[in-house]
Every structure is written in structure tokens, then in C-alpha cells.
Design a protein around this motif. Sequence first.
Motif, PDB file in Angstrom:
ATOM      1  N   SER A 117       0.830  -1.212   0.000  1.00 35.90           N
ATOM      2  CA  SER A 117       0.000   0.000   0.000  1.00 35.90           C
ATOM      3  C   SER A 117       0.863   1.260   0.000  1.00 35.90           C
ATOM      4  O   SER A 117       0.380   2.328  -0.340  1.00 35.90           O
ATOM      5  N   LEU A 176       2.927   7.311  -1.450  1.00 33.00           N
ATOM      6  CA  LEU A 176       1.691   7.325  -0.660  1.00 33.00           C
ATOM      7  C   LEU A 176       0.470   7.701  -1.494  1.00 33.00           C
ATOM      8  O   LEU A 176      -0.559   8.094  -0.959  1.00 33.00           O
ATOM      9  N   TYR A 206      -2.962   6.370  -0.462  1.00 32.92           N
ATOM     10  CA  TYR A 206      -3.555   6.997   0.720  1.00 32.92           C
ATOM     11  C   TYR A 206      -4.115   8.376   0.391  1.00 32.92           C
ATOM     12  O   TYR A 206      -5.150   8.782   0.917  1.00 32.92           O
ATOM     13  N   ILE A 232      -7.922   9.115   1.216  1.00 30.83           N
ATOM     14  CA  ILE A 232      -8.279  10.136   2.193  1.00 30.83           C
ATOM     15  C   ILE A 232      -8.889  11.349   1.505  1.00 30.83           C
ATOM     16  O   ILE A 232      -9.806  11.981   2.030  1.00 30.83           O
ATOM     17  N   ALA A 269      -4.442   0.790  -0.190  1.00 30.75           N
ATOM     18  CA  ALA A 269      -4.451   1.768   0.903  1.00 30.75           C
ATOM     19  C   ALA A 269      -5.749   1.646   1.701  1.00 30.75           C
ATOM     20  O   ALA A 269      -5.732   1.681   2.940  1.00 30.75           O
ATOM     21  N   LEU A 317      -6.066   0.754   5.612  1.00 25.38           N
ATOM     22  CA  LEU A 317      -6.766   1.626   6.565  1.00 25.38           C
ATOM     23  C   LEU A 317      -7.862   0.861   7.301  1.00 25.38           C
ATOM     24  O   LEU A 317      -8.152   1.143   8.462  1.00 25.38           O
TER      25      LEU A 317
END
Lengths: 309, 279
Positions: free
Chosen positions: B36, B58, B61, B65, B249, B253
Motif C-alpha cells: 500500500s 503514498l 492513501y 483520504i 491503501a 486503513l
Amino acid sequence: MSDVETLRRPRRWHIAVFLAPAVLVYTAIMIVPLADTLRLALFRSTDNAQTFVGLDNFKVLFGDPRWSVSFWNALKNNVIFFVIHMLIQNPVGIALAAMLSVPKLRGTAFYRTSFFLPTMLSFVIVGFTWKLILSPIWGVTPTLLGLVHLKWLFGPWLGQETTALITLALISVWQYVGVPMMLIYAALLSIPEEVIEAAELDGVTGPSQFWKIKLPLILPTVGICSILTFVGNFNAFDLIYSAQGALAGPNFSADILGTFLYRTFFGFQLQLGDQNMGATIATMMFLIILTGVAVYLFAIQRRMRRYQF
Amino acid sequence: MNRARSSPLKSALMHLALGAYTLICLAPVALVIMNSVKSRNAIFGAPLMPPTPKTFDLVGYVTVIGQGDFLYYFLNSLIVTLGSIVFVLLFGAMAAFALSEYRFRGNTLMGLYMALGIMIPIRLGTIAILNIMVATRLVNTHLALILVYTAQGLPLAIFILSEFMRQVSNDLKNAARIDGLSEYAIFFKLVLPLIRPAIATVAVFTMIPIWNDLWFPLILAPGEATKTVTLGAQVFIGQYVTNWNAVLAALSLAILPILVLYLLFSRQLIRGLTAGAVK
């Protein structure tokens, strides 16, 4: 005994106060809906009204090809799903527990924790994770199989009608092996020291000690694991739904009673939702689970009681 | 005690077997978390390699997000899970106290009635539950889920807690009665604090299936405002099947809270499991 004194009071209201919230919620949200679902199975809705049709819905479910093909398929798959769990999950659980319970073995807490971690994860995570790992696009599984020269074994297991159900059952076993492992581990630890010592004095050690002494003693726990697996399997839904969708593909080859109930009740794509047929399927699941629990309680657990200490 | 089985070769073989199975358990989770934080090329090029400074990325993510309402879903899950646990523990302990402490007509029958739900899955009543929730306009509320999970958790909670309550000394309770404490005070001030470990065990047991449930959120609360993290992850991952960074990701999470929960409660959980089974 203060009970004697309290008994003389005309009404002990505090008992009712203590019991009321639990009994009310449990009755209203569990017992009444269960009973109502069984009732709905005997009705059919026509023009927004419920008409009593007796066992007609069951006749349709078993006999009408539009329903019966799916029902028998789901039931058969559910049985296969359960058999795979019984054949793999319990023996692996017993083996792991037996190794963990060996005295003086180091690191058992770490092993136990690792074995139990998948059980804590939700089916959604487990389903998607394995879908990715088994995916031919990502290539993790073929690479790993290649390392041991078994690459020819690889196939899109979740996408083939012949293998999808078995693969999903194995994934579910992977996730839930921690439960029998933990329960059997606890049962092995609770075997009294004297029993083992007596066995050793009689020269029963090593593997034969496990087969002849310990296994018979933990059979009641194995029975509990089996009935928990049975109830869980005939009520399963989440893993199949999150890995294969509500159609439990390919071509319904992974369809079990839970996904069949979901599709029937809510409808899916071209299929319209049908409350009464949904209730009929739920009733069948109820009867199957009830039969299993009854068989366990009356036939198996009763016979095993003599082993308990 | 010295036993024939603890020879060094045998214990090495056992460590080998247990270690191999540990790998089977942990590797899939590690693989997802590891990948991830890698760039798309590295995910496909070398899925089994840990991220290097060169492949660290990242982007998944950022997508999750930035676009998903993950934080919001976490909050919903938290409200539902905590709410249910409070009710299961409070109502469950109260009922367990009544059943284990007092002798009254129908005591055994009531105990059996409450125990029914241990084996019969509440899911089979879904159709009627949905009807009730529609009639009371509770669909798409946290309360609907909390009520269902409370009903689901009560039977086992009552069963386990009454076992523990029977072990609380009678002398202690009777002394409190002589001192003039009411039955309510005895329950809240004397018995509850004494069985705190049992309560923690039941809390952990109740929490896992509630947090992970997909069925009831899907049926009773699929609305955006009440979506739980399990349902949110399901929908979200489904939408992004082709965006591997985002899927990995999102999965990571979703694993995270369970890992945290597990680390916090694992000792309690394992103690509870073993204690429960020894009984």
C-alpha cells in the motif's frame, strides 16, 4: 439466607427492573422478528395484502424450477462449504493447539496471537485481500508457486466454476482456524496433571499419548467447535458477498443459502425482491440450523458427557 | 517436568511447523500493508519486495483520504460499536445479576429463553427486523444497528456474566444487605466492580463481530450518513477495483483499527477465551 427474608416481601420489583431491559430488547428485536419471519413464510403478498397460503411457498421453493434449481444448488454448495471446514479447520486447529500445548515450548504467545489475527479481520478485508493475492494480474500466487516449481498448478481459482467455492471455503478456513485452535488449546491445558502422569507411568507417551488420552478428553470441545462451525457456515454471507458479489459467481457456483436469501429478499439486477420467498428461505435456514443444534445437543453432547471432568 | 517429548530436535520441528503456519497467517496482511505504500509500478513489478526509498509512494492513501469518507465511516462504526457494547454490558449484567442472584418463579425458564439466542443467528429474522425498523422509521439510523447488535450480543453476555456472578461471595452481598444497601447499590457498587475482568472479556467478544458485520449495515443503514467502515470499505474498494494503490491503501486503513484494537485487548481476549473454555 437473606433470600428467605426477601421472599416474604410481596413483590421484589428490583428483579423485574434488572431483567426488563434485556428481555425487552431481546424479545422485540430477536424473538419476535424470528417468529414473524417464520409466519411470513406462510403468506404471499397479493395486491399489497398478505394472504395465507399454507406451505405453498415451500412447495415452490422445492418444486418450481425457477426456485428449486437455485435452492438445491445453494444448499449443496453450503454443505460442501461446511464439509471443507470440518475436514480442514478442525484438524488444523487441533494440530496447532497440540503443538502449542507442548510444555516448555517457547514463543507460544506469539504463535497464538498470529494464528488468531485473521479471525479479527472483517470478511470484507479478507475477501478482497485474497482476491488480490489470487489474482492472475498481480501475479503473487504464480510467482510463489513458481518458486517451488508448481506454477502449472495456478489458475484463476476464484473465477472458475469448479474451484471458486473450494477456494472461498479455504479462505474462510484460513480466517477462522484461530477459533478451534484457541478453544482446543484451552481444553488441552485444562487436562488434569494427574491424568497425564498416570498415562506416563503406564508408558503411554508421545503421539500415542495424544491419540489415546488427550484426544478423547478434548472431544467435547471438538464437538463445540463443530457446532459453532455448522451454525456459522449455514449462516454465512459476508465473505462470498464481498469476494464474488451478490450473484456468488461464476454462474452461481459459490452461491450459498446466505447469498441466496439476500438476492431473494432484496432482489438483484433483474430479479425483484420477494419478502415471502425470502422468509421461506430464512425458515429453511432456521430449520437446518435448529436440526444441527438439536442433533449436537441430544446425540453428541449427551454421549460425550462421561468424558468431562 | 521432564518429558520425553521436549527433545531439541522435536521442538525444532515444532517451531518449523508453527513458524510456517505463522507465515501463512501474517503474510497476506503484511503483503497488503507493504504494497500500500509503494508506487504502482513497484506493486506489479516486485510485489513481494518491501518498499525502498525509490518505490515508496503514498499516492493510494492520498486518493483514499482525499475522496473517500473513511474518517466518517470510522466514526459511524465507533458510535455503533460503542453504543451496542454499552447496552450489551449494562443490560446483560443486570439480567445476569437477576438470574444468578435471586430465586424466583420462572428463573430457569427465563435463563433458557435468553440462552436460545446463543445458537440461533439473529440474521434469520432480518426480514421482520427490517419491517420493524421501517415502521418505526429507524432505517438509516445508528439506533437501528445498535438495537440489533444489542439483541445479538445479549444472550452470550448474560450466559458468561452469570457464570462469573455466581462466584461472587454471598457473605459479601449479605453483609452489604445488613448494612442497608439496596439491591441496586449492591449490583452497581459491589458486584460490577468485582467482575470487571469478565466484563472486559465480554466486551472484546461482543466488539469483534459488531465491528466486522456487513449484513446489517448493508440492509438497515446503507445511507451515506450511517455507513460503517466495513460497508464503506466494501463499496469503496468495489469502486476502485482498477486503482490498485487506492484499493491497497483502503484495505490497510480498514485493517488498522482492528490491529490497534487487537494490540490493546489481545491479552484480555486470549485470557477470556481460555478461561471461558476451561469452565
